[in-house]
Scaffold this active site. Sequence first.
Site, PDB file in Angstrom:
ATOM      1  N   GLU A   1       0.847  -1.190   0.000  1.00 31.63           N
ATOM      2  CA  GLU A   1       0.000   0.000   0.000  1.00 31.63           C
ATOM      3  C   GLU A   1       0.885   1.244   0.000  1.00 31.63           C
ATOM      4  O   GLU A   1       0.457   2.325   0.380  1.00 31.63           O
ATOM      5  CB  GLU A   1      -1.026  -0.002   1.134  1.00 31.63           C
ATOM      6  CG  GLU A   1      -0.524  -0.343   2.497  1.00 31.63           C
ATOM      7  CD  GLU A   1      -1.658  -0.441   3.507  1.00 31.63           C
ATOM      8  OE1 GLU A   1      -2.421   0.522   3.637  1.00 31.63           O
ATOM      9  OE2 GLU A   1      -1.768  -1.490   4.171  1.00 31.63           O
TER      10      GLU A   1
ATOM     11  N   CYS B   1      -3.757  -3.743   4.107  1.00 31.45           N
ATOM     12  CA  CYS B   1      -2.846  -4.763   4.640  1.00 31.45           C
ATOM     13  C   CYS B   1      -3.247  -6.188   4.280  1.00 31.45           C
ATOM     14  O   CYS B   1      -2.434  -7.108   4.391  1.00 31.45           O
ATOM     15  CB  CYS B   1      -2.743  -4.649   6.159  1.00 31.45           C
ATOM     16  SG  CYS B   1      -2.437  -2.980   6.709  1.00 31.45           S
TER      17      CYS B   1
ATOM     18  N   THR C   1       2.956   4.016  15.346  1.00 32.13           N
ATOM     19  CA  THR C   1       2.877   2.604  14.912  1.00 32.13           C
ATOM     20  C   THR C   1       3.576   2.360  13.578  1.00 32.13           C
ATOM     21  O   THR C   1       3.296   1.386  12.899  1.00 32.13           O
ATOM     22  CB  THR C   1       1.399   2.176  14.768  1.00 32.13           C
ATOM     23  OG1 THR C   1       0.799   2.948  13.716  1.00 32.13           O
ATOM     24  CG2 THR C   1       0.611   2.391  16.043  1.00 32.13           C
TER      25      THR C   1
ATOM     26  N   SER D   1     -10.818   2.937  13.291  1.00 35.65           N
ATOM     27  CA  SER D   1     -10.144   1.848  12.576  1.00 35.65           C
ATOM     28  C   SER D   1     -10.025   0.609  13.479  1.00 35.65           C
ATOM     29  O   SER D   1     -10.124  -0.520  13.012  1.00 35.65           O
ATOM     30  CB  SER D   1      -8.776   2.292  12.063  1.00 35.65           C
ATOM     31  OG  SER D   1      -7.838   2.407  13.113  1.00 35.65           O
TER      32      SER D   1
ATOM     33  N   HIS E   1      -3.242 -10.060  11.810  1.00 32.97           N
ATOM     34  CA  HIS E   1      -2.640  -8.814  11.329  1.00 32.97           C
ATOM     35  C   HIS E   1      -2.311  -7.971  12.558  1.00 32.97           C
ATOM     36  O   HIS E   1      -3.168  -7.797  13.439  1.00 32.97           O
ATOM     37  CB  HIS E   1      -3.606  -8.062  10.411  1.00 32.97           C
ATOM     38  CG  HIS E   1      -3.160  -6.655  10.141  1.00 32.97           C
ATOM     39  ND1 HIS E   1      -1.932  -6.380   9.581  1.00 32.97           N
ATOM     40  CD2 HIS E   1      -3.736  -5.439  10.395  1.00 32.97           C
ATOM     41  CE1 HIS E   1      -1.789  -5.067   9.480  1.00 32.97           C
ATOM     42  NE2 HIS E   1      -2.866  -4.480   9.970  1.00 32.97           N
TER      43      HIS E   1
END
Length: 445
Positions: A83, A120, A163, A211, A244
């Site tokens: 991405e 992702c 992050t 999210s 993930h």
Amino acid sequence: MTSVGIDAIEIWTGNLELDLPGTFAPAKGEDPEKYTKGLGLQSSSFPDSYEDIVTMGANAAYRLMDRKGLEPVDIGRIDVATESAFDNSKPVSTYIAGCLEDVFEGDFHHANKGERKFACVAGTQSVDDAYNWIRAGRNRGRAALVIATDTALYARDDPGEATQGAGAVAMLIDEDPNIVELSTEQGYGSADETDFLKPQQQFPSVDGKRSVQVYLARMREALEDYESVAGDTHPDNFSYIPFHTPFPGMVRKAAALGYRNVIRDTDVEDTLADEIGRQPRPEAFGDDDAFLEATKEYTEALTETDHYQTWYEGTIEPTLTISRSVGNWYTGSVHVARASALQHALENDVDLAGEKLLVGSYGSGAQAEVHAETVRDGWREEIGALSIDDQLERRYSLSFAEYEAIHDAHNHDKDVETTELTTPEHEFVFDGWGRMGERKYRFVE
Ligand code: CAA
């Protein structure tokens, strides 16, 4: 039926490291424990000025092909999941193939190349594509190279800055695989969501708190969908559950939600009933909010039980070891989690052959995918060949001023002069721009 899955894996980290509690938190005026305890992160990987998604992907693929004694003629397909792409037309896989052709005999002219995008989850989707291509019998005996590569950078001062990460995972998908065989059964949880996106921009627009909720909602749907085809799951069925991992704290939440779902109406719920009661059922509540509140309370009590904590320590915690030191690698992240778990098994002399993993992938926007994997006899040798621990050890540790400079160096909107902080060795490096705006690369001996 032909067994198809992951035959080999190589991981390549960016060559720089940012110490989050030690360097980043003090500079931001934050409590270091937000990183170590809250997010669950110790440091993040960054690319040096000569690194990008092509160099990291090519370096992981080069190591994999070199170690396995492969030549381009053995590869029928190269799919790159990312991405962080910098071109809307020419796929990253062509750049990586070009790099590899400089160091191997032969070429990839008869290999199908592409680039996969769905945040992702695209890494897992590329593995899927390769699996389907082989199972369809279209591979002519050749294997597929899947490369998940990302520079997960956020705008400065975005909450996501905590992050960040950068690295690549190369996987060889083949018949009769050495590491894991993939299940045919899969579950999906997919919806049109606006939680994290990059509309023609380098750094993401993120609604961070949302999210997290979207990740959990889609993962629950995917798990239910998986169970609808594979039958009910039980926590004891899986040695490890790699998710993930945008940051380990996210997996802590996903694991609690998943565990609560799969123990419903099982012996585990019965065993825990004396201690924390039974799970709330929607039909016992007048409205959704009351049900959700009761579920939240039950989940909190559940995660405090010895039963849950023992399961978490054994099944989830080992998947997070590498992630704690590298941050989010977007498309590669779930594949790093799997490798981390298998490394843990190797170090603890666990006999995993024939055992099962449950893998939960996720991409913002949003889609989760759940499938199972069966560990194969060759896993020890393959995982024993990983060099990620040495690579992590060798990273250059950034000061905050150096971090600011390297973030600027990778910012497409800035034109800054930067010097390399590390010396590349036996790896591909970015080598400037060509006449049509293409990127150029070379291999440094
Ligand atoms: N001691 C202990 N814990 C502390 C603490 C301290 N001093 N200070 C804060 N914490 C805890 C908080 O309680 C919180 O934990 P809980 O959520 O369990 O309560 C955690 O540390 C993070 O603190 P904040 O929520 O205050 O942090 P933040 O506001 O800076 O934002 C974030 C966190 C929303 C995740 C942000 O980093 C972000 O936007 N990240 C990018 C988006 C992301 O990764 N989302 C994950 C799901 S989407 C996905 O998975 C796709 C992807 O890869 C991007």
